[in-house]
Motif scaffolding. Structure first.
Motif, short mmCIF file in Angstrom:
data_model
loop_
_atom_site.label_atom_id
_atom_site.label_comp_id
_atom_site.label_asym_id
_atom_site.label_seq_id
_atom_site.Cartn_x
_atom_site.Cartn_y
_atom_site.Cartn_z
N SER A 52 27.26 11.28 -17.12
CA SER A 52 28.57 11.74 -17.61
C SER A 52 28.95 11.10 -18.93
O SER A 52 29.70 11.68 -19.72
CB SER A 52 29.65 11.47 -16.56
OG SER A 52 29.86 10.08 -16.41
N ARG A 53 28.42 9.88 -19.19
CA ARG A 53 28.75 9.18 -20.44
C ARG A 53 27.78 9.49 -21.56
O ARG A 53 27.94 8.99 -22.68
CB ARG A 53 28.78 7.66 -20.18
CG ARG A 53 29.93 7.21 -19.27
CD ARG A 53 30.03 5.69 -19.22
NE ARG A 53 28.84 5.08 -18.63
CZ ARG A 53 28.69 4.84 -17.32
NH1 ARG A 53 29.66 5.18 -16.47
NH2 ARG A 53 27.60 4.26 -16.86
N GLU A 54 26.78 10.31 -21.30
CA GLU A 54 25.77 10.63 -22.32
C GLU A 54 26.41 11.45 -23.45
O GLU A 54 26.94 12.54 -23.23
CB GLU A 54 24.62 11.41 -21.70
CG GLU A 54 23.57 11.87 -22.69
CD GLU A 54 22.94 10.70 -23.44
OE1 GLU A 54 23.14 10.64 -24.68
OE2 GLU A 54 22.30 9.86 -22.78
N ARG A 55 26.36 10.94 -24.67
CA ARG A 55 27.00 11.61 -25.80
C ARG A 55 26.06 12.58 -26.53
O ARG A 55 26.53 13.49 -27.22
CB ARG A 55 27.52 10.57 -26.79
CG ARG A 55 28.66 9.71 -26.22
CD ARG A 55 29.24 8.81 -27.29
NE ARG A 55 30.40 8.05 -26.78
CZ ARG A 55 31.12 7.23 -27.53
NH1 ARG A 55 30.82 7.06 -28.82
NH2 ARG A 55 32.14 6.58 -26.99
N ASP A 56 24.75 12.36 -26.39
CA ASP A 56 23.80 13.21 -27.10
C ASP A 56 22.94 13.94 -26.07
O ASP A 56 21.76 13.67 -25.92
CB ASP A 56 22.93 12.35 -28.03
CG ASP A 56 22.08 13.20 -28.97
OD1 ASP A 56 22.21 14.44 -28.95
OD2 ASP A 56 21.28 12.61 -29.72
N TRP A 57 23.57 14.85 -25.34
CA TRP A 57 22.89 15.53 -24.25
C TRP A 57 21.69 16.34 -24.73
O TRP A 57 20.64 16.35 -24.09
CB TRP A 57 23.88 16.44 -23.51
CG TRP A 57 23.29 17.16 -22.34
CD1 TRP A 57 23.03 18.49 -22.21
CD2 TRP A 57 22.87 16.56 -21.10
NE1 TRP A 57 22.48 18.78 -20.99
CE2 TRP A 57 22.37 17.60 -20.29
CE3 TRP A 57 22.85 15.25 -20.61
CZ2 TRP A 57 21.87 17.37 -19.00
CZ3 TRP A 57 22.36 15.02 -19.33
CH2 TRP A 57 21.88 16.07 -18.54
N ARG A 58 21.81 17.00 -25.84
CA ARG A 58 20.73 17.88 -26.31
C ARG A 58 19.44 17.11 -26.60
O ARG A 58 18.35 17.66 -26.46
CB ARG A 58 21.16 18.64 -27.57
CG ARG A 58 22.18 19.72 -27.28
CD ARG A 58 22.38 20.64 -28.47
NE ARG A 58 23.20 21.78 -28.10
CZ ARG A 58 22.75 22.87 -27.52
NH1 ARG A 58 21.46 22.98 -27.25
NH2 ARG A 58 23.56 23.86 -27.22
#
Length: 512
Positions: A52-58
């Motif tokens: 949920s805290r991942e900012r660079d999902w791609r």
């Protein structure tokens, strides 16, 4: 409209199965991350927090997908708990947009009318006969001893799992299994290159082909059916004369699963059974998730209303899987082979910080049952997080269906030179250079025939892992049995550590 309909912003022209609104837009990134978070929360709250805290999902979804699989190995019940949470999240989030409003997918089906679709029966003209299994391969055909020898070669090269070769040999030994005159198969994505339409028609099945309303697609589908010995029940958007030619049928045939999902679900529910629901859909980008969700909504509806269904789907080799110890051992032995080439690769690996020629399996995982497994991480970043989500939801559905007593055929299909792959320059080049690293990339005609034979095996052999009565050594064994991964699992090197080199080599003409 039903009471739960929700008005959408005037500028939103989305129709049919749609991603939810997140922060004012239909965000594929936010939705994918949220679904992975919800799935993880059911089994590992700490991992859910990380996702949920991942900012660079791609860019970083790859690692989270691997960790999600590793977490699912914790207990025998974890894989199903994770799958249930993931599918529940998807169905709660996705909606069906129609006439300026939106409603949950299940409610959209309830509000639909099966009478929106008509149908015509198209009969094949070939004489029905009991065939030998014959597989097109590089301009030739493999059958009998020739096919046995090729299976031996694939086994020796680590291209396929032993259970794949065993399954194909069983089909060869039971010619009567290829008489599908008593079988009906709904082929979702009937025009797909990886689909089984040609083989099913040749083997006498009744097929219910569904694909887009494009006459050129339907001309090809109808031609395939006519050349076979089976028949097709073709969905129509408008009625045609009973003596209509194939040109008129092709002009009226087809549905868009994304926008016509509710009517399709109601129409399929009324078909005579028993029937296999085969998922072979594909689309680019976020549309792949939308059409996969449409298929899952249809499948869930049919499972609730029919007790005569079986399911079929192809898994992609470019994903992350748990694999048995034998597969890991094979890879490690190849990695440890001595010679000047191995020395050069070892130096390269050290100089690049393990980014090149990294071992395929650095460690093993011991499950609570004492089973040792490895993680074959073959996810390819270029395919993107939407592709990973679409394939994940298909695996979640397969896992739960089998648990619930539904015969479920899901097999890993080999890397294949489909048009969708060749449109991506990097993937096309990687496939062109893959053979330099012991990976065989198949032609579509070879792949779809072999995978159709695997479907026959799964439906005909009462001891196949598709049969929910067959014991599994672990829930993940459903995916590693019968896998044709093209060599990716048994390769000495991890897929991503040689992908860049494969791209470079694939761009260099042979003999240059």
């Amino acid at each position: 409209m039903v009471d739960s309909a929700r008005a959408q912003p005037a500028e939103d022209d989305t129709r049919g199965v749609a991603f939810p609104y997140v922060g004012g837009s239909r965000s594929t990134t936010e939705t994918g991350r949220a679904v992975f978070t919800d799935a993880a929360r059911a089994v590992d709250p700490a991992l859910a927090g990380q996702i949920s805290r991942e900012r660079d999902w791609r860019n970083n979804y790859l690692g989270h997908a691997r960790r999600l699989l590793e977490t699912s190995l914790a207990t025998p019940h974890t894989p199903c708990a994770l799958a249930e949470a993931g599918l529940q999240s998807l169905h709660e989030r996705f909606e069906f947009v129609h006439d300026g409003g939106a409603m949950p997918l299940r409610e959209a089906i309830g509000a639909a009318d099966a009478a929106d679709l008509d149908a015509v029966v198209v009969q094949g003209v070939a004489q029905r006969q009991l065939p030998d299994l014959s597989v097109p391969y590089r301009g030739d055909r493999l059958q009998g001893d020739g096919l046995h020898r090729k299976l031996d070669q694939w086994l020796e090269a680590g291209v396929v799992e032993p259970s794949f070769a065993e399954s194909i040999r069983m089909v060869m030994a039971h010619r009567d299994w290829l008489d599908l005159s008593g079988h009906s198969v709904i082929v979702l994505g009937a025009g797909a290159e990886m689909g089984p339409l040609h083989s099913l028609s040749r083997w006498g099945a009744t097929v219910v082909p569904l694909d887009l309303q494009r006459p050129e697609i339907w001309e090809r589908i109808l031609r395939t059916v006519r050349q076979g010995s089976g028949k097709a029940i073709v969905p129509l958007r408008k009625t045609v004369p009973r003596d209509a030619g194939d040109d008129l049928i092709a002009a009226a045939a087809g549905v868009d699963l994304v926008t016509d999902m509710p009517a399709v679900a109601r129409w399929l529910a009324d078909l005579d059974g028993p029937v296999t629901v085969g998922n072979y859909v594909y689309a680019d980008g976020s549309t792949h998730v939308r059409v996969s969700m449409a298929v899952d909504a249809v499948t869930a509806y049919l499972l609730d209303r029919r007790d005569d269904l079986s399911l079929a789907v192809l898994a992609t080799p470019t994903d992350v899987f748990a694999v048995p110890a034998d597969t890991v051992g094979w890879s490690r032995r190849r990695f440890g082979e001595q010679g000047i080439t191995a020395v050069i690769k070892g130096i390269t690996r050290s100089l690049t910080g393990n980014r090149l020629f990294a071992p395929n399996y650095a460690d093993m995982i011991t499950t609570p049952e004492g089973l040792q497994v490895g993680v074959a991480d073959c996810l390819v970043k270029q395919q993107g997080p939407n592709y990973a989500l679409a394939k994940r939801l298909q695996r979640w559905r397969a896992r739960l269906a089998r648990r619930d007593g539904i015969t479920t055929s899901i097999n890993v299909a080999p890397p294949t030179r489909t048009r969708s792959v060749l449109r991506n320059r990097a993937l096309a080049a990687a496939y062109a250079g893959a053979n330099r690293f012991g990976v065989e990339v198949f032609d579509p005609s070879t792949s779809n025939t072999l995978m159709a034979a695997m479907l026959v095996h799964d439906l005909r052999n009462p001891k196949s892992v598709a049969n929910p009565e067959t014991p599994l050594e672990h829930p993940h064994a459903l995916f590693w049995h019968g896998a044709n991964h093209g060599g990716l699992w048994r390769n000495p090197y991890s897929a991503r550590s040689v992908l860049g080199l494969a791209v470079v080599l694939g761009m260099v003409p042979r003999g240059a």
